[in-house]
Design an enzyme around this catalytic site. Structure first.
Site, PDB file in Angstrom:
ATOM      1  N   HIS A  14      21.288 -18.644 -18.309  1.00 59.36           N
ATOM      2  CA  HIS A  14      20.677 -18.258 -17.026  1.00 59.36           C
ATOM      3  C   HIS A  14      20.836 -16.757 -16.847  1.00 59.36           C
ATOM      4  O   HIS A  14      21.837 -16.272 -16.329  1.00 59.36           O
ATOM      5  CB  HIS A  14      21.351 -19.049 -15.893  1.00 59.36           C
ATOM      6  CG  HIS A  14      20.752 -18.820 -14.539  1.00 59.36           C
ATOM      7  ND1 HIS A  14      20.851 -19.732 -13.513  1.00 59.36           N
ATOM      8  CD2 HIS A  14      20.054 -17.776 -14.027  1.00 59.36           C
ATOM      9  CE1 HIS A  14      20.242 -19.269 -12.438  1.00 59.36           C
ATOM     10  NE2 HIS A  14      19.764 -18.070 -12.714  1.00 59.36           N
ATOM     11  N   HIS A  16      18.278 -13.335 -15.991  1.00 62.08           N
ATOM     12  CA  HIS A  16      16.966 -12.724 -15.722  1.00 62.08           C
ATOM     13  C   HIS A  16      16.981 -11.359 -16.378  1.00 62.08           C
ATOM     14  O   HIS A  16      17.804 -10.506 -16.010  1.00 62.08           O
ATOM     15  CB  HIS A  16      16.736 -12.584 -14.220  1.00 62.08           C
ATOM     16  CG  HIS A  16      16.803 -13.885 -13.490  1.00 62.08           C
ATOM     17  ND1 HIS A  16      15.688 -14.628 -13.198  1.00 62.08           N
ATOM     18  CD2 HIS A  16      17.857 -14.610 -13.031  1.00 62.08           C
ATOM     19  CE1 HIS A  16      16.046 -15.739 -12.569  1.00 62.08           C
ATOM     20  NE2 HIS A  16      17.353 -15.759 -12.457  1.00 62.08           N
ATOM     21  N   HIS A 194      15.128 -23.104 -10.688  1.00 64.36           N
ATOM     22  CA  HIS A 194      16.196 -22.779  -9.741  1.00 64.36           C
ATOM     23  C   HIS A 194      16.082 -23.797  -8.602  1.00 64.36           C
ATOM     24  O   HIS A 194      14.991 -23.984  -8.039  1.00 64.36           O
ATOM     25  CB  HIS A 194      16.005 -21.383  -9.160  1.00 64.36           C
ATOM     26  CG  HIS A 194      16.396 -20.267 -10.072  1.00 64.36           C
ATOM     27  ND1 HIS A 194      15.903 -20.133 -11.342  1.00 64.36           N
ATOM     28  CD2 HIS A 194      17.249 -19.215  -9.881  1.00 64.36           C
ATOM     29  CE1 HIS A 194      16.434 -19.043 -11.889  1.00 64.36           C
ATOM     30  NE2 HIS A 194      17.253 -18.474 -11.024  1.00 64.36           N
ATOM     31  N   GLU A 197      20.340 -23.409  -4.910  1.00 64.54           N
ATOM     32  CA  GLU A 197      21.105 -22.153  -4.844  1.00 64.54           C
ATOM     33  C   GLU A 197      21.308 -21.862  -3.357  1.00 64.54           C
ATOM     34  O   GLU A 197      22.424 -21.925  -2.856  1.00 64.54           O
ATOM     35  CB  GLU A 197      20.335 -21.015  -5.531  1.00 64.54           C
ATOM     36  CG  GLU A 197      21.043 -19.665  -5.459  1.00 64.54           C
ATOM     37  CD  GLU A 197      20.202 -18.501  -6.024  1.00 64.54           C
ATOM     38  OE1 GLU A 197      18.966 -18.643  -6.161  1.00 64.54           O
ATOM     39  OE2 GLU A 197      20.794 -17.429  -6.296  1.00 64.54           O
ATOM     40  N   ASP A 275      23.268 -14.522 -14.495  1.00 62.59           N
ATOM     41  CA  ASP A 275      22.125 -14.405 -13.578  1.00 62.59           C
ATOM     42  C   ASP A 275      21.497 -13.012 -13.626  1.00 62.59           C
ATOM     43  O   ASP A 275      20.479 -12.824 -14.286  1.00 62.59           O
ATOM     44  CB  ASP A 275      22.564 -14.773 -12.147  1.00 62.59           C
ATOM     45  CG  ASP A 275      21.421 -15.277 -11.273  1.00 62.59           C
ATOM     46  OD1 ASP A 275      20.312 -15.482 -11.792  1.00 62.59           O
ATOM     47  OD2 ASP A 275      21.650 -15.484 -10.056  1.00 62.59           O
ATOM     48  N   ASP A 276      22.074 -12.055 -12.902  1.00 58.72           N
ATOM     49  CA  ASP A 276      21.553 -10.682 -12.854  1.00 58.72           C
ATOM     50  C   ASP A 276      22.742  -9.725 -12.986  1.00 58.72           C
ATOM     51  O   ASP A 276      23.177  -9.117 -11.997  1.00 58.72           O
ATOM     52  CB  ASP A 276      20.826 -10.454 -11.520  1.00 58.72           C
ATOM     53  CG  ASP A 276      19.675 -11.425 -11.329  1.00 58.72           C
ATOM     54  OD1 ASP A 276      18.617 -11.208 -11.945  1.00 58.72           O
ATOM     55  OD2 ASP A 276      19.852 -12.416 -10.601  1.00 58.72           O
TER      56      ASP A 276
HETATM   57  N1  ADE Z   1      15.525 -13.930  -9.572  1.00 57.10           N
HETATM   58  C1  ADE Z   1      16.511 -13.226 -10.125  1.00 57.10           C
HETATM   59  N2  ADE Z   1      17.699 -13.748  -9.783  1.00 57.10           N
HETATM   60  C2  ADE Z   1      17.456 -14.820  -8.996  1.00 57.10           C
HETATM   61  C3  ADE Z   1      18.260 -15.787  -8.346  1.00 57.10           C
HETATM   62  N3  ADE Z   1      19.591 -15.752  -8.398  1.00 57.10           N
HETATM   63  N4  ADE Z   1      17.654 -16.725  -7.612  1.00 57.10           N
HETATM   64  C4  ADE Z   1      16.334 -16.759  -7.522  1.00 57.10           C
HETATM   65  N5  ADE Z   1      15.523 -15.887  -8.114  1.00 57.10           N
HETATM   66  C5  ADE Z   1      16.078 -14.918  -8.859  1.00 57.10           C
HETATM   67 ZN    ZN Z   2      18.655 -16.950 -11.418  1.00 54.68          ZN
END
Ligand code: ADE
Ligand code: ZN
Length: 335
Positions: A14, A16, A194, A197, A275-276
């Protein structure tokens, strides 16, 4: 234990790719492309990374992606992430990209995919890293726009293993994308989404029943529905959980309140992911270390989390065997 976690062979499911763009590279690419950022310095960018919810993060994340124009930019961003993987012993990565963030600015799908795939290929050739690419639809945009994006991606089908769903969750339920996901599956793509969350447990049911996903991204709100947790366990449905992301976006107020280990003990196939990473304070190792700090993670728990991610990945039986072999060899020598 820190050294054990850092050295452990891992998989990330996971991530991005646009969320791996560090401020330094954002400035460098912005400068060479003549794109002005609304920040004067790298420090100002980092200081702006304080979020109270998903939307506050997304607004800044889409702004950062504006510097990406050319194939080289997508290559450089992806290669920077893959180098981090190498440093952190991430041997396999399944990477999301958001094509609409770029095609809506007039950039060709080919530019995005060729840039990303060029780096994936080089990392595979240079150090044997294995990867998969997952195309995500932006759920705050229309289902028609998603369908159009899917069509634009068909010529690049051989490079993409699955489609997913990301961006603003609440108010954009999985059912909105049922037809697009039907079409994607009929074209041979696997599906993920997703769900849970920020959105309710019902969105997880929808993702499973209507979008037929193989994994749920995040899914941490499943604990609000006991029958859902039972189903996740019975059907071995993986959750790609992102601990640092969840605390940075206030899904949990404190890491010690995170439910990942409770879910692991209950038998849910939970995995650790970043994630990011450029926005949330760390890559894979920092996520494991944050869990260790909060829960005094045992070696068994760490290995179980990694095993889950290997088993939840979209690799072949042969690749899975090889990944498990590396993990077993590591645990024996290190433990
Ligand atoms: N795009 C990038 N990170 C995300 C996240 N945590 N939830 C939804 N969309 C995303
Ligand atoms: Zn994500």
């Amino acid at each position: 234990m820190t050294a054990f976690l850092e050295g452990m062979p891992k998989a990330e499911l996971h991530l991005h790719i646009e969320g791996s763009l560090e401020p330094e590279l954002m400035f460098e690419i912005g400068q060479r492309n003549g794109i002005k950022l609304p920040f004067a310095t790298v420090e100002d960018v980092r200081a702006a990374y304080k979020f109270h919810n998903l939307q506050e993060f997304l607004d800044i994340y889409y702004q950062g992606a504006n510097v990406l124009l050319y194939e080289r930019d997508f290559y450089d961003m992806t290669m920077a992430y893959l180098r981090r993987c190498r440093e952190q012993n991430v041997i396999h990565a399944e990477i999301f990209f958001d094509p609409q963030t770029h095609t809506d600015r007039g950039i060709d799908m080919a530019v995005v995919i060729n840039g990303i795939c060029g780096a994936l290929k080089d990392a595979e050739q240079e150090w044997g890293m294995s990867t998969r690419l997952i195309l995500c639809f932006l759920r705050h945009l229309s289902a028609e726009a998603a369908m159009e994006t899917l069509q634009q991606a068909l010529p690049f089908k051989q490079h993409i293993v699955a489609v997913g769903l990301d961006s603003s969750e609440v108010g954009h339920p999985p059912e909105k994308f049922r037809e697009v996901f039907d079409r994607a599956r009929s074209e041979g793509f696997l599906t993920v989404a997703h769900a849970g969350e920020e959105g309710p447990a019902d969105y997880i049911w929808q993702a499973l029943d209507l979008l037929r996903v193989k994994r749920i991204d995040h899914g941490v709100r499943c604990t609000e529905d006991e029958s859902l947790v039972k189903r996740l366990i019975a059907e071995k449905i993986p959750l790609t959980v992102c601990p640092l992301s969840n605390t940075k976006l206030c899904v949990f107020d404190d890491m010690r309140e995170h439910n990942i280990l409770t879910l692991l003990e209950q038998g849910v196939r939970v995995t650790v992911n970043s994630d990011d990473p450029a926005y949330f304070g760390g890559y894979m190792n920092e996520n494991f270390l944050a869990l260790h700090e909060a829960f005094n993670l045992s070696r068994e728990q760490a290995v179980a989390l990694v095993k889950n991610s290997f088993e939840a990945s979209f690799v072949s039986e042969k690749e899975l065997f090889e990944m498990n072999r590396k993990l077993e060899a590591y645990s024996q020598v290190a433990g």
